[in-house]
Scaffold this active site. Structure first.
Site, short mmCIF file in Angstrom:
data_model
loop_
_atom_site.label_atom_id
_atom_site.label_comp_id
_atom_site.label_asym_id
_atom_site.label_seq_id
_atom_site.Cartn_x
_atom_site.Cartn_y
_atom_site.Cartn_z
NE ARG A 50 8.70 50.36 43.86
CZ ARG A 50 7.54 50.05 43.28
NH1 ARG A 50 7.36 48.85 42.76
NH2 ARG A 50 6.57 50.93 43.21
CG ASP A 163 -0.41 37.71 42.93
OD1 ASP A 163 -1.36 38.42 42.59
OD2 ASP A 163 0.76 38.14 43.03
#
Length: 290
Positions: A50, A163
């Site tokens: 990532r 979120d």
């Protein structure tokens, strides 16, 4: 906050970078402190992959330089990108359907009856605390419209969906999904609340999108900025990534935010055992405030 998946698929490009133990420990601490996500050493390759993607997006070719410039003391912009990269949104419509069926047949009629008996303008207050890319809150909005029928326009409140990932929230607001992802929805809900966009995708109708308010929120915040009196909270498949102390703090806040008799839905693989919570257990993944 998203339903977080920390399982990476190795690629040949990712093997060019492997965080050293010190770098991994530093990043894992930042991720834990800011987002509550606990990464063990077995996730080092995943995090390396990532970080390689972030580095390339930011135009760097040397990871050590990138680490010192951007990750040693990350700015808020970098933190936002970091959580977008470590939170993979694994969800789909009608996931863990027993919860939706209970909400539709038991919880929602009870909630609506309680609100009507209070008098005044009816106010339905439901929070989807880990909304990911919108599949769960849109499903809940469908069920609420079904229950309210023509009276829906007279009710205020509705559905708040939050979120931590700005990328997931943008997808949710657009309300566009592959046809395959809505296949598990009951047919009458698909027909009523979705319309074709092109050969492969569908889009939520505007009225349903207007029912859901999307906002960015970090569940690890010391105080969740909501006024409470919530009828139901859906916080499914996110606490499994938190340490016990983080879970306990969050669950205490969820209890405070619910109205007496309000419901808390968590994932089927999650439990409030060992947290010394005041919630009453109803069935797997479902609790109620006394």
């Amino acid at each position: 906050m998203s339903a977080l998946s920390l399982t990476a698929t190795p690629t040949s490009a990712a093997t060019a970078l492997q965080l050293d133990p010190g770098q991994f420990e530093h990043l894992a601490r930042i991720i834990r402190d800011h987002f509550g996500i606990h990464l063990t050493d077995e996730k080092r390759m995943m995090l390396s992959m990532r970080m390689l993607k972030m580095m390339r997006t930011d135009g760097y070719t040397d990871f050590n330089a990138y680490f010192e410039d951007r990750l040693r003391h990350p700015a808020q912009e970098t933190l936002s990108e970091l959580v977008n990269h470590v939170s993979t949104n694994h969800t789909h419509f009608w996931r863990e359907p027993e919860h939706f069926e209970f909400y539709q047949k038991v919880a929602l009629p009870e909630i609506l009856d309680r609100r009507r008996r209070r008098g005044g303008q009816p106010d339905l207050r439901v929070w989807c605390a880990a909304s990911s890319t919108g599949e769960e809150p849109y499903t809940l909005a469908m069920l609420q419209r079904e229950a309210l029928g023509p009276a829906a326009s007279r009710w205020k409140g509705g559905l708040l969906a939050t979120d931590i990932s700005t990328r997931a929230l943008q997808t949710a607001r657009e309300g566009i999904y592959p046809k395959d992802s809505v296949a598990m929805l009951p047919a009458h809900l698909r027909q009523r609340y979705l319309k074709p966009l092109d050969g492969d995708r569908v889009v939520m109708i505007d009225a349903l999108k207007a029912d859901v308010l999307y906002r960015r929120l970090n569940l690890v915040s010391s105080t969740i900025p909501l006024r409470g009196d919530l009828d139901a909270i859906f916080c499914r498949n996110v606490m499994i990534y938190f340490e016990e102390s983080t879970k306990k703090t969050l669950v205490e806040q969820l209890y405070r935010l619910l109205t007496p008799g309000g419901y808390l839905f968590i994932g089927h693989a999650e439990t409030l055992n060992n947290l010394n919570t005041r919630f009453a257990f109803i069935k797997p993944g479902l609790y109620r405030r006394g």
